[in-house]
Design a protein around this motif. Structure first.
Motif, mmCIF file in Angstrom:
data_model
loop_
_atom_site.group_PDB
_atom_site.id
_atom_site.type_symbol
_atom_site.label_atom_id
_atom_site.label_comp_id
_atom_site.label_asym_id
_atom_site.label_seq_id
_atom_site.Cartn_x
_atom_site.Cartn_y
_atom_site.Cartn_z
ATOM 1 N N LYS A 96 -5.198 0.269 2.127
ATOM 2 C CA LYS A 96 -6.598 -0.070 2.458
ATOM 3 C C LYS A 96 -6.772 -1.581 2.554
ATOM 4 O O LYS A 96 -7.596 -2.080 3.319
ATOM 5 N N GLY A 98 -4.607 -3.531 3.686
ATOM 6 C CA GLY A 98 -3.851 -3.995 4.858
ATOM 7 C C GLY A 98 -2.503 -4.620 4.531
ATOM 8 O O GLY A 98 -1.923 -5.341 5.340
ATOM 9 N N ALA A 124 -3.755 2.527 8.393
ATOM 10 C CA ALA A 124 -3.792 1.064 8.272
ATOM 11 C C ALA A 124 -2.756 0.392 9.176
ATOM 12 O O ALA A 124 -2.780 -0.827 9.325
ATOM 13 N N VAL A 126 0.394 -0.157 8.661
ATOM 14 C CA VAL A 126 1.170 -1.162 7.918
ATOM 15 C C VAL A 126 2.624 -0.712 7.772
ATOM 16 O O VAL A 126 2.890 0.462 7.471
#
Ligand code: SOE
Length: 382
Positions: A96, A98, A124, A126
């Motif tokens: 969340k 990032g 996200a 990521v």
């Protein structure tokens, strides 16, 4: 060219915190790239201990609350090296925020938890990696390269063991630092999620997906004192697990793990038998790959033991001179090398959280099959 810093925020500073921290330094020294790993901050609940760890391993700062660490804007990668019950919440919070995320194995205590974690990193967008470090031993990578070249032909069998003996004593308590692996609420399962997860991850990587499993588990010591409550409590983990399975490629698999094999400390072995070739590997002799090649001249045919330490063997050219072998700790450095290569390419980090989920689905199916005494289908990652 100035290097791009990858500032690490490590959560947890026990066994795995040390293994990761050692790799953070080694990777900069031995595998120069466009990135520089920076041990930025380490987080743990005990302020004095976390400070001592930070001094020893060169971290610039410390935190005692992982939420604060994740909120910091001077951290690029959150590295989760905590007990299994904390992985889910820490990973979801880091996604969340990032951050890129590295997480110790097993990714989660169940497929359900792992699904949520995969969803979070996908949303996200990521980069993410699970520390299935044994994939990155040079001899295991050599096995992967040989298998991928197609030299084995059709694969018939895959078998793996992970044997230890450190929980035989019934007086050994469960729970708390070091012994959370015996507490089912924290660990999720026993040898299946802790040790067989390594074997399953390597198997999926080398031999492809598993379709279904039939398993048995046993808990030899039924009650142990719990370190946190002081009371004698039921043991909920599996002490031993055996399963067999069908791989999607038609080969048969056989897996065994226990912490009750007197004399074995961390005997992880695997073997793969193909039409033309067989390969064998053994963690106690981790720099060697055993190869049997049926195309060798018949009178000279036999198992050969390749000392995987030459300059052109995977990763070896970056370390010492040929013949000087590498060990357990180097597998963690190589995991980061692969992550950085993927970052440079902008894709392809493995083992990713989706790979970790695939292993957790097999673990779920194994535990379910042991309970129901029925063949159980393995959920596949979408
Ligand atoms: C358990 O004893 C353990 O430390 C595992 O948790 C690790 O993953 C394995 O590499 C060695 O054994």
């Amino acid at each position: 060219m100035p290097k791009k810093p990858l500032r690490i925020g490590l959560i947890g500073y026990s066994f795995m915190g040390r293994a990761h921290s050692n790799a953070f330094h080694q990777v900069n020294h031995f595998f120069p790239s466009s990135y520089e790993i920076v041990p930025q901050a380490v987080c743990g609940r005990d302020e004095a201990k976390v400070k001592e760890f930070a001094d020893k391993w060169g971290y610039h700062s410390t935190e005692t609350d992982w939420k604060k660490l994740i909120a910091r804007d001077d951290i690029d990668i959150i590295d989760v090296a905590t007990p299994n019950n904390l992985h889910h919440d820490q990973v979801i919070a880091a996604a969340k925020a990032g951050k890129m995320i590295w997480c110790e194995k097993p990714l989660a205590r169940s497929g359900k938890e792992a699904e949520e974690m995969v969803k979070a990193v996908r949303k996200a967008k990521v980069p993410n990696m699970v520390w299935y470090n044994y994939r990155r031993c040079p001899a295991v990578v050599l096995a992967k390269n040989i298998i991928d070249s197609g030299k084995l032909g059709r694969v018939f069998h895959y078998r793996a063991n992970f044997l230890q003996d450190w929980t035989i004593n019934p007086e050994l308590p469960q729970g708390g630092t070091g012994l959370w692996r015996l507490d089912v609420k924290v660990a999720g399962s026993g040898v299946t999620g802790d040790l067989l997860a390594h074997c399953i991850d390597t198997a999926l990587w080398l031999n492809g997906g598993i379709k279904d499993v039939s398993a048995m588990t046993e808990t030899f010591v039924k009650e142990r004192k719990h370190n946190l409550t002081g009371k004698t409590e039921k043991v909920g983990i599996d002490d031993a697990c055996l399963f067999h399975c069908h791989f999607n490629n038609g080969s048969l698999g056989l897996f065994e793990s226990t912490r009750y094999a007197r004399g074995h400390k961390a005997l992880y072995t695997f073997e793969i038998n193909g039409e033309h070739m067989s390969l064998k590997w053994d963690l106690h002799d981790l720099h060697r790959l055993q190869i049997f090649d049926h195309s060798d001249e018949s009178q000279e045919r036999g198992w050969k033991s390749v000392h995987v330490s030459d300059g052109d063997h995977p990763y070896c050219g970056n370390w010492w001179v040929p013949g000087l072998q590498l060990g357990y700790e180097h597998s963690f450095t190589h995991a980061i090398v692969e992550f950085i290569k993927a970052l440079e390419a902008g894709k392809g980090w493995t083992p990713s959280f989706a790979d970790g989920l695939a292993t957790d689905y097999v673990v779920d199916a194994v535990l379910a099959s042991a309970k129901t005494k029925k063949w159980t289908k393995v959920k596949q990652v979408k």
